[in-house]
Design a protein around this motif. Structure first.
Motif, PDB file in Angstrom:
ATOM      1  N   ASP A  31       0.497  -0.825   0.127  1.00  0.00           N
ATOM      2  CA  ASP A  31      -0.271   0.304  -0.346  1.00  0.00           C
ATOM      3  C   ASP A  31       0.342   1.561   0.108  1.00  0.00           C
ATOM      4  O   ASP A  31       0.622   2.223   0.806  1.00  0.00           O
ATOM      5  CB  ASP A  31      -0.774  -0.058   0.841  1.00  0.00           C
ATOM      6  CG  ASP A  31      -1.669   1.083   1.294  1.00  0.00           C
ATOM      7  OD1 ASP A  31      -2.233   1.961   0.200  1.00  0.00           O
ATOM      8  OD2 ASP A  31      -2.506   1.574   2.422  1.00  0.00           O
ATOM      9  N   HIS A  32       1.243   1.813  -1.152  1.00  0.00           N
ATOM     10  CA  HIS A  32       2.566   2.733  -0.933  1.00  0.00           C
ATOM     11  C   HIS A  32       1.820   3.733  -2.076  1.00  0.00           C
ATOM     12  O   HIS A  32       2.739   5.054  -1.860  1.00  0.00           O
ATOM     13  CB  HIS A  32       3.543   2.389  -2.222  1.00  0.00           C
ATOM     14  CG  HIS A  32       3.949   1.634  -3.574  1.00  0.00           C
ATOM     15  ND1 HIS A  32       2.947   0.654  -3.708  1.00  0.00           N
ATOM     16  CD2 HIS A  32       3.617   2.406  -4.553  1.00  0.00           C
ATOM     17  CE1 HIS A  32       2.906   0.002  -4.501  1.00  0.00           C
ATOM     18  NE2 HIS A  32       2.573   1.398  -5.382  1.00  0.00           N
ATOM     19  N   ILE A  58       3.189   1.367  -8.879  1.00  0.00           N
ATOM     20  CA  ILE A  58       4.165   0.853  -9.417  1.00  0.00           C
ATOM     21  C   ILE A  58       3.943  -0.987  -9.230  1.00  0.00           C
ATOM     22  O   ILE A  58       3.130  -1.363  -8.106  1.00  0.00           O
ATOM     23  CB  ILE A  58       5.226   1.177  -7.851  1.00  0.00           C
ATOM     24  CG1 ILE A  58       5.549   2.774  -8.450  1.00  0.00           C
ATOM     25  CG2 ILE A  58       6.565  -0.065  -8.399  1.00  0.00           C
ATOM     26  CD1 ILE A  58       6.641   2.579  -7.673  1.00  0.00           C
ATOM     27  N   HIS A  59       3.802  -1.686 -10.348  1.00  0.00           N
ATOM     28  CA  HIS A  59       2.822  -2.848 -10.630  1.00  0.00           C
ATOM     29  C   HIS A  59       4.141  -4.216 -10.415  1.00  0.00           C
ATOM     30  O   HIS A  59       5.235  -3.857 -11.385  1.00  0.00           O
ATOM     31  CB  HIS A  59       1.894  -2.955 -11.452  1.00  0.00           C
ATOM     32  CG  HIS A  59       0.989  -4.193 -10.916  1.00  0.00           C
ATOM     33  ND1 HIS A  59       0.032  -4.434 -10.302  1.00  0.00           N
ATOM     34  CD2 HIS A  59       1.933  -4.874 -12.302  1.00  0.00           C
ATOM     35  CE1 HIS A  59      -0.171  -5.554 -10.790  1.00  0.00           C
ATOM     36  NE2 HIS A  59       0.479  -6.006 -11.482  1.00  0.00           N
ATOM     37  N   ARG A  84       9.690  -0.356 -13.707  1.00  0.00           N
ATOM     38  CA  ARG A  84       9.655   0.642 -14.024  1.00  0.00           C
ATOM     39  C   ARG A  84       8.650   1.625 -13.650  1.00  0.00           C
ATOM     40  O   ARG A  84       7.599   1.260 -12.417  1.00  0.00           O
ATOM     41  CB  ARG A  84       9.559   1.020 -15.668  1.00  0.00           C
ATOM     42  CG  ARG A  84      10.390   0.246 -16.602  1.00  0.00           C
ATOM     43  CD  ARG A  84      11.960   1.537 -16.535  1.00  0.00           C
ATOM     44  NE  ARG A  84      12.779   0.945 -16.916  1.00  0.00           N
ATOM     45  CZ  ARG A  84      13.775  -0.326 -16.720  1.00  0.00           C
ATOM     46  NH1 ARG A  84      13.746  -0.819 -15.132  1.00  0.00           N
ATOM     47  NH2 ARG A  84      14.949  -1.032 -17.726  1.00  0.00           N
ATOM     48  N   PHE A  85       8.877   2.731 -13.475  1.00  0.00           N
ATOM     49  CA  PHE A  85       7.814   4.132 -12.741  1.00  0.00           C
ATOM     50  C   PHE A  85       7.635   4.912 -13.402  1.00  0.00           C
ATOM     51  O   PHE A  85       8.091   5.442 -14.236  1.00  0.00           O
ATOM     52  CB  PHE A  85       8.721   4.537 -11.259  1.00  0.00           C
ATOM     53  CG  PHE A  85       7.676   5.933 -11.114  1.00  0.00           C
ATOM     54  CD1 PHE A  85       6.671   5.286 -10.559  1.00  0.00           C
ATOM     55  CD2 PHE A  85       8.175   7.102 -10.962  1.00  0.00           C
ATOM     56  CE1 PHE A  85       5.579   6.755  -9.745  1.00  0.00           C
ATOM     57  CE2 PHE A  85       8.075   7.938  -9.904  1.00  0.00           C
ATOM     58  CZ  PHE A  85       6.748   7.662  -9.412  1.00  0.00           C
ATOM     59  N   LYS A  86       6.367   5.564 -13.500  1.00  0.00           N
ATOM     60  CA  LYS A  86       5.664   5.801 -14.393  1.00  0.00           C
ATOM     61  C   LYS A  86       4.336   7.205 -14.500  1.00  0.00           C
ATOM     62  O   LYS A  86       3.750   7.286 -12.895  1.00  0.00           O
ATOM     63  CB  LYS A  86       4.934   5.429 -15.122  1.00  0.00           C
ATOM     64  CG  LYS A  86       5.904   4.416 -16.550  1.00  0.00           C
ATOM     65  CD  LYS A  86       4.907   3.272 -17.597  1.00  0.00           C
ATOM     66  CE  LYS A  86       3.619   2.531 -17.230  1.00  0.00           C
ATOM     67  NZ  LYS A  86       3.049   2.151 -18.059  1.00  0.00           N
ATOM     68  N   THR A 209      -3.663  11.427  -8.989  1.00  0.00           N
ATOM     69  CA  THR A 209      -1.479  10.889  -7.890  1.00  0.00           C
ATOM     70  C   THR A 209      -1.877   9.682  -7.376  1.00  0.00           C
ATOM     71  O   THR A 209      -0.603   9.369  -7.071  1.00  0.00           O
ATOM     72  CB  THR A 209      -1.987  12.449  -7.256  1.00  0.00           C
ATOM     73  OG1 THR A 209      -2.295  12.697  -6.247  1.00  0.00           O
ATOM     74  CG2 THR A 209      -1.983  13.610  -7.980  1.00  0.00           C
ATOM     75  N   MET A 210      -2.928   8.571  -7.356  1.00  0.00           N
ATOM     76  CA  MET A 210      -2.692   7.871  -6.259  1.00  0.00           C
ATOM     77  C   MET A 210      -2.711   6.448  -7.067  1.00  0.00           C
ATOM     78  O   MET A 210      -3.100   5.851  -6.546  1.00  0.00           O
ATOM     79  CB  MET A 210      -3.007   7.415  -4.813  1.00  0.00           C
ATOM     80  CG  MET A 210      -3.037   8.743  -3.781  1.00  0.00           C
ATOM     81  SD  MET A 210      -4.128   8.465  -2.049  1.00  0.00           S
ATOM     82  CE  MET A 210      -5.360   9.524  -3.376  1.00  0.00           C
ATOM     83  N   GLY A 211      -2.625   6.606  -8.563  1.00  0.00           N
ATOM     84  CA  GLY A 211      -2.766   5.545  -9.433  1.00  0.00           C
ATOM     85  C   GLY A 211      -3.936   5.116 -10.065  1.00  0.00           C
ATOM     86  O   GLY A 211      -4.374   4.460 -10.000  1.00  0.00           O
ATOM     87  N   CYS A 212      -5.174   5.951  -9.515  1.00  0.00           N
ATOM     88  CA  CYS A 212      -6.229   5.531  -9.140  1.00  0.00           C
ATOM     89  C   CYS A 212      -7.199   6.072 -10.510  1.00  0.00           C
ATOM     90  O   CYS A 212      -6.749   7.590 -11.112  1.00  0.00           O
ATOM     91  CB  CYS A 212      -7.466   5.857  -8.417  1.00  0.00           C
ATOM     92  SG  CYS A 212      -6.955   5.229  -6.510  1.00  0.00           S
ATOM     93  N   GLY A 213      -7.856   5.262 -11.978  1.00  0.00           N
ATOM     94  CA  GLY A 213      -8.309   6.107 -12.787  1.00  0.00           C
ATOM     95  C   GLY A 213      -7.217   5.878 -13.739  1.00  0.00           C
ATOM     96  O   GLY A 213      -8.114   6.730 -14.671  1.00  0.00           O
ATOM     97  N   ILE A 214      -6.746   5.812 -13.600  1.00  0.00           N
ATOM     98  CA  ILE A 214      -5.728   6.001 -15.583  1.00  0.00           C
ATOM     99  C   ILE A 214      -5.549   4.523 -16.284  1.00  0.00           C
ATOM    100  O   ILE A 214      -5.418   3.641 -15.500  1.00  0.00           O
ATOM    101  CB  ILE A 214      -4.173   6.439 -14.482  1.00  0.00           C
ATOM    102  CG1 ILE A 214      -3.708   7.537 -13.345  1.00  0.00           C
ATOM    103  CG2 ILE A 214      -3.021   5.861 -15.739  1.00  0.00           C
ATOM    104  CD1 ILE A 214      -2.641   6.780 -12.655  1.00  0.00           C
TER     105      ILE A 214
END
Length: 229
Positions: A31-32, A58-59, A84-86, A209-214
């Motif tokens: 949970d990062h 980051i998956h 990788r980080f995107k 910004t927390m990776g949701c809905g992208i």
């Protein structure tokens, strides 16, 4: 929901891009998302000023070399050298973002994440899109799947798109500064290329910004385990 359709549209240019960063990081908390968002936005505050900018989660693969990805929020993900980080950002700001973050080491809830270098990667107008975590602020976290799908359809309507193929995955919990949010993974298929770019540029729901809905490209609709994982 899954209705067969036929579409034949021409691609257009995207105003957003993914910046792909090479990183050195041994492990991250499962949970990062919130900690990563805070660490990145401290270095690149312009991300908070953009309604469309997003930080990809980051998956890592579900299993590798005998290691199984943990499901408990208190555990850690083990990252490989290929991880990788995107960050998704408007095209005009990509070079500045790369300059701001390259060579920086972030503290992500006690884990050191060194950003080595970055490169812009154009968004592609693919017909099958996937987001790992999607939620709508203000809706009951225990919302039924049918109501959740209706909300997805309503927001897609903002882009003159009525989806006919939607596949929702299992629920996940993402902790945010406003408290825990229950999310679902969502796959959209047969998306016209114009709307594909619009969905990737804007996303759906909240918590970008927390990776949701992208939304990211998904290779095929048969990988149900990826949707449900």
């Amino acid at each position: 929901m899954w209705q067969e359709t036929d579409n034949n549209h021409q691609p257009s240019n995207a105003n957003m891009t993914d910046v792909v960063f090479r990183i050195n990081c041994a492990r991250l908390p499962v949970d990062h998302a919130a900690a990563l968002a805070q660490a990145v936005c401290d270095r690149a505050p312009e991300l908070k000023q953009s309604k469309r900018a997003g930080i990809h989660p980051i998956h890592v693969a579900g299993s590798q070399n005998g290691w199984e990805r943990p499901a408990h929020l208190g555990d850690y993900l083990l990252l490989s050298k290929r991880t990788r980080f995107k960050i998704r950002i408007d095209v005009e700001s990509a070079a500045s973002l790369i300059s701001s973050l390259s060579g920086v080491t972030l503290d992500v809830d006690g884990s050191a994440l060194q950003i080595v270098s970055g490169q812009a990667r154009a968004l592609m107008p693919v017909q099958t899109l996937f987001t790992r975590n999607l939620y709508f602020e203000g809706l009951d976290t225990k919302i039924e799947e049918t109501m959740f799908v209706e909300q997805v359809i309503d927001q897609c309507g903002l882009f003159a798109f009525s989806p006919t193929k939607i596949l929702c995955g299992r629920e996940h919990t993402v902790n945010t500064p406003k408290g825990p949010r229950l999310t679902r993974s969502v796959l959209l298929a047969d998306v016209p290329v114009m709307q594909s770019l619009q969905l990737q540029e804007n996303g759906l729901g909240d918590g970008r910004t927390m990776g949701c809905g992208i939304f990211i490209p998904h290779k095929d609709t048969g990988a149900v385990n990826e949707v449900n994982g």
